[in-house]
Design a protein around this motif. Sequence first.
Motif, PDB file in Angstrom:
ATOM      1  N   VAL A  53       0.847  -1.191   0.000  1.00 39.13           N
ATOM      2  CA  VAL A  53       0.000   0.000   0.000  1.00 39.13           C
ATOM      3  C   VAL A  53       0.883   1.242   0.000  1.00 39.13           C
ATOM      4  O   VAL A  53       2.033   1.204   0.442  1.00 39.13           O
ATOM      5  CB  VAL A  53      -0.929   0.026   1.240  1.00 39.13           C
ATOM      6  N   VAL A  54       0.334   2.321  -0.522  1.00 40.71           N
ATOM      7  CA  VAL A  54       1.006   3.621  -0.485  1.00 40.71           C
ATOM      8  C   VAL A  54       0.165   4.536   0.393  1.00 40.71           C
ATOM      9  O   VAL A  54      -1.033   4.711   0.152  1.00 40.71           O
ATOM     10  CB  VAL A  54       1.162   4.227  -1.898  1.00 40.71           C
ATOM     11  N   ASP A  55       0.781   5.104   1.438  1.00 40.86           N
ATOM     12  CA  ASP A  55       0.004   5.939   2.344  1.00 40.86           C
ATOM     13  C   ASP A  55      -0.124   7.366   1.812  1.00 40.86           C
ATOM     14  O   ASP A  55       0.404   7.711   0.744  1.00 40.86           O
ATOM     15  CB  ASP A  55       0.592   5.905   3.756  1.00 40.86           C
ATOM     16  N   ALA A  56      -0.845   8.186   2.535  1.00 36.23           N
ATOM     17  CA  ALA A  56      -1.146   9.539   2.065  1.00 36.23           C
ATOM     18  C   ALA A  56       0.099  10.400   1.911  1.00 36.23           C
ATOM     19  O   ALA A  56       0.102  11.364   1.133  1.00 36.23           O
ATOM     20  CB  ALA A  56      -2.126  10.207   3.038  1.00 36.23           C
ATOM     21  N   ALA A  57       1.167  10.059   2.626  1.00 37.81           N
ATOM     22  CA  ALA A  57       2.397  10.850   2.544  1.00 37.81           C
ATOM     23  C   ALA A  57       3.328  10.372   1.438  1.00 37.81           C
ATOM     24  O   ALA A  57       4.369  10.985   1.201  1.00 37.81           O
ATOM     25  CB  ALA A  57       3.131  10.814   3.885  1.00 37.81           C
ATOM     26  N   GLY A  58       2.965   9.269   0.762  1.00 35.34           N
ATOM     27  CA  GLY A  58       3.781   8.776  -0.338  1.00 35.34           C
ATOM     28  C   GLY A  58       4.751   7.671   0.036  1.00 35.34           C
ATOM     29  O   GLY A  58       5.596   7.287  -0.780  1.00 35.34           O
ATOM     30  N   PHE A  59       4.646   7.107   1.249  1.00 40.77           N
ATOM     31  CA  PHE A  59       5.475   5.980   1.651  1.00 40.77           C
ATOM     32  C   PHE A  59       4.802   4.681   1.230  1.00 40.77           C
ATOM     33  O   PHE A  59       3.582   4.532   1.356  1.00 40.77           O
ATOM     34  CB  PHE A  59       5.681   5.968   3.166  1.00 40.77           C
ATOM     35  N   THR A  60       5.586   3.735   0.723  1.00 41.01           N
ATOM     36  CA  THR A  60       5.087   2.404   0.370  1.00 41.01           C
ATOM     37  C   THR A  60       5.347   1.448   1.523  1.00 41.01           C
ATOM     38  O   THR A  60       6.427   1.470   2.118  1.00 41.01           O
ATOM     39  CB  THR A  60       5.783   1.887  -0.901  1.00 41.01           C
ATOM     40  N   TRP A  61       4.352   0.591   1.826  1.00 38.93           N
ATOM     41  CA  TRP A  61       4.484  -0.382   2.905  1.00 38.93           C
ATOM     42  C   TRP A  61       4.012  -1.749   2.433  1.00 38.93           C
ATOM     43  O   TRP A  61       3.005  -1.857   1.730  1.00 38.93           O
ATOM     44  CB  TRP A  61       3.666   0.027   4.131  1.00 38.93           C
ATOM     45  N   ASP A  62       4.722  -2.793   2.828  1.00 41.55           N
ATOM     46  CA  ASP A  62       4.249  -4.161   2.655  1.00 41.55           C
ATOM     47  C   ASP A  62       3.392  -4.544   3.857  1.00 41.55           C
ATOM     48  O   ASP A  62       3.441  -3.895   4.904  1.00 41.55           O
ATOM     49  CB  ASP A  62       5.422  -5.133   2.564  1.00 41.55           C
ATOM     50  N   LEU A  63       2.646  -5.630   3.709  1.00 40.52           N
ATOM     51  CA  LEU A  63       1.870  -6.149   4.841  1.00 40.52           C
ATOM     52  C   LEU A  63       2.755  -7.119   5.631  1.00 40.52           C
ATOM     53  O   LEU A  63       2.545  -8.333   5.657  1.00 40.52           O
ATOM     54  CB  LEU A  63       0.600  -6.851   4.349  1.00 40.52           C
TER      55      LEU A  63
END
Length: 423
Positions: A53-63
């Motif tokens: 997912v990409v959060d509102a600040a532009g960081f990408t995260w895996d689950l």
Amino acid sequence: MPHPAHAPDTGRIVIVGTGPCGLACADELTRLGHRNFLLLESASAPGGLASSVVDAAGFTWDLGGHVVFSHFGEFDRLLAELFTSEELLQHDRSFYIRYGDGWMPYPFQRHLHRLPAKDAVACLRDLLSARPSGGGSPAPADFATWLGTVYGQALVDRFFAPYNTKVWATPLEDMGSAWVAERVAPVDVEEILAAFVGTAAPARRWGPNATFAFPASGGTGEIWRRLAARIDAGRLRTQAHVVAVDPCTSTVVLADGEKVGYDHLVATGPLDQLAAMTAACPASLRTSARSLRHTTVAMVGLGYRTPTTDSRSWLYFPQPDTPFYRATNFSKYAPANVPGADTGTYSAWMTETSLPPGQGFDRHALVRSCDKALRRHGLVPERAPIASSHVEVIPYAYCRIRQRSPCRRRCGGVGRWHDGSAR
């Protein structure tokens, strides 16, 4: 990728779930020439537990902490089809354990000579006296007993018990040990003794992910996004939540009441959910399914306005006062995981905290606790501003193999290598 001519029609195949298993099934059906299939996904995008997912600040995260490694030629060929060599970043694994005020190389049991003298003597003494008779593997036992038999109580007390209790969120005495064969680093006593006297050869890198790949952009989920993209759009439906299965009428029922017929059904979700929603499921099977155990993992991603300077891949934390059991240096995996791929300005740490299934928690409190722990352990400068915080809850993370249970299956954490004390 060329496909053969249409295969003989064997009826409609419905695949529930578009994680790696469901997508791979659809891709293989396509390769074999089958066209009469449909994938159903409850989320808004494919990928399942392996999505990003990409959060509102532009960081990408895996689950959770995912890396790409394989012993299977089929998977390697798939990556080569989906990515160019420039689109996959290659890494040499670097991982450590927080111990006291310092860092221990992983695996813990292979670096006892790095411990404070008192701890080293205790661990070595217990290890030498605890080896199974005959040098073979101990008889199957609960996980706690197995650990003590193989490594000795001093090692168990200092690392294995506190760390694994955090990962599994359950008493180790309630878990079986049959699953550990390739998951826990073995011990070579001669190597350990040689390290104490300074004659050891360079440490061997244990485990299948000593080197690993990671997509240059899009996180781990980019693999499955690209695989889903080559499946005909009409054969993949998102936001299609299956709530019931009726084998008598060969239909699945969606949350909006729609019924979808099938001739063959492939279900890739949790087994307890499948048993619960299947009509006419035998009572004994439903009871057995309810007895399956798993953990829930809260992934807290924290982005900071401070450069990425740490060169390590991920770190383990057995300390009970640290909420997470692992922290992943996610901006090191790929610069594109931070806004503008600017690792000179940003860093990103992805933490994982295990919870018993169904246990609630205060998200804001967990974020604060994880942030404080990252700073306390020196991974983030004390005054570094938080640029983003993001929480993902993974209801089915790791399955727990119960002592005396006949089940030997992994039920959750698709694509994930658990940390039963080895990577």
